[in-house]
Design a protein around this motif. Structure first.
Motif, short mmCIF file in Angstrom:
data_model
loop_
_atom_site.label_atom_id
_atom_site.label_comp_id
_atom_site.label_asym_id
_atom_site.label_seq_id
_atom_site.Cartn_x
_atom_site.Cartn_y
_atom_site.Cartn_z
N PRO A 1 0.86 -1.13 0.19
CA PRO A 1 -0.02 0.13 -0.24
C PRO A 1 0.78 1.07 -0.12
O PRO A 1 0.44 2.13 -0.60
N LEU A 2 1.95 1.10 0.41
CA LEU A 2 2.97 2.56 0.58
C LEU A 2 3.59 2.65 -0.69
O LEU A 2 3.28 3.83 -1.24
N VAL A 3 3.68 1.50 -1.48
CA VAL A 3 4.19 1.69 -2.97
C VAL A 3 3.08 2.25 -3.90
O VAL A 3 3.43 3.14 -4.77
N ALA A 4 1.93 1.88 -3.64
CA ALA A 4 0.70 2.03 -4.43
C ALA A 4 0.29 3.69 -3.98
O ALA A 4 0.03 4.35 -4.92
N GLY A 5 0.34 4.08 -2.77
CA GLY A 5 0.38 5.48 -2.47
C GLY A 5 1.36 6.30 -3.07
O GLY A 5 0.89 7.30 -3.53
N ILE A 6 2.57 5.97 -3.28
CA ILE A 6 3.75 6.67 -3.72
C ILE A 6 3.42 6.82 -5.20
O ILE A 6 3.51 8.00 -5.86
N GLY B 1 -5.88 6.77 -4.55
CA GLY B 1 -4.70 5.88 -3.96
C GLY B 1 -3.75 6.53 -3.10
O GLY B 1 -3.07 5.84 -2.58
N ILE B 2 -3.75 7.84 -3.28
CA ILE B 2 -3.08 8.73 -2.43
C ILE B 2 -3.67 8.35 -1.02
O ILE B 2 -3.09 8.10 -0.03
N ILE B 3 -4.94 8.44 -0.80
CA ILE B 3 -5.59 8.45 0.39
C ILE B 3 -5.53 7.15 1.05
O ILE B 3 -4.84 6.58 2.03
N PHE B 4 -6.13 6.07 0.17
CA PHE B 4 -6.18 4.68 0.70
C PHE B 4 -4.95 3.95 0.67
O PHE B 4 -4.77 3.37 1.83
N GLY B 5 -3.91 4.50 -0.19
CA GLY B 5 -2.70 3.47 0.27
C GLY B 5 -1.68 4.07 1.30
O GLY B 5 -1.36 3.27 1.86
N LEU B 6 -1.56 5.31 1.24
CA LEU B 6 -0.66 5.93 2.30
C LEU B 6 -1.48 5.65 3.83
O LEU B 6 -0.69 5.24 4.80
N LEU B 7 -2.80 5.80 3.77
CA LEU B 7 -3.68 5.70 4.84
C LEU B 7 -3.50 4.08 5.59
O LEU B 7 -3.25 3.64 6.79
#
Length: 99
Positions: free
Chosen positions: A54-59, A85-91
């Motif tokens: 999810p971190l890589v997806a958010g980036i 993706g910014i919200i859900f991936g990083l969260l």
């Protein structure tokens, strides 16, 4: 039918296919990021998931949003479909550490 009419018809068909594919891609992209909700729930339930994906997806989503915004003609479908993706991936990545 003249060559010009055939060319116009082919162009309209191409534009229609492009619009359909674009809408399907937006829906799929948004669905991909919304699918992090079960992982968020697991994180808050004390069963944290691995934060790397999810971190890589958010980036990745952040980079695509920036790319869409810096174009001379803003690429709004790209921005809109990747913003979740910014919200859900990083969260999701951050909530791994909340339990």
């Amino acid at each position: 039918m003249s060559k010009e009419n055939n060319a116009n018809s082919a162009e309209l068909q191409r534009q229609h296919r492009e619009q359909v594919i674009s809408k399907l891609a937006m829906i799929t992209c948004i669905s991909m990021y919304v699918s992090y909700i079960p992982q968020l729930i697991a994180n808050f339930s004390g069963q944290p998931v691995n934060p790397i994906q999810p971190l890589v997806a958010g980036i990745n989503a952040t980079l695509w949003v920036i790319y869409g915004l810096i174009q001379d003609t803003k690429d709004w479908p790209l921005v809109i479909s990747n913003f979740p993706g910014i919200i859900f991936g990083l969260l999701t990545a951050l909530t791994v550490y909340v339990h």
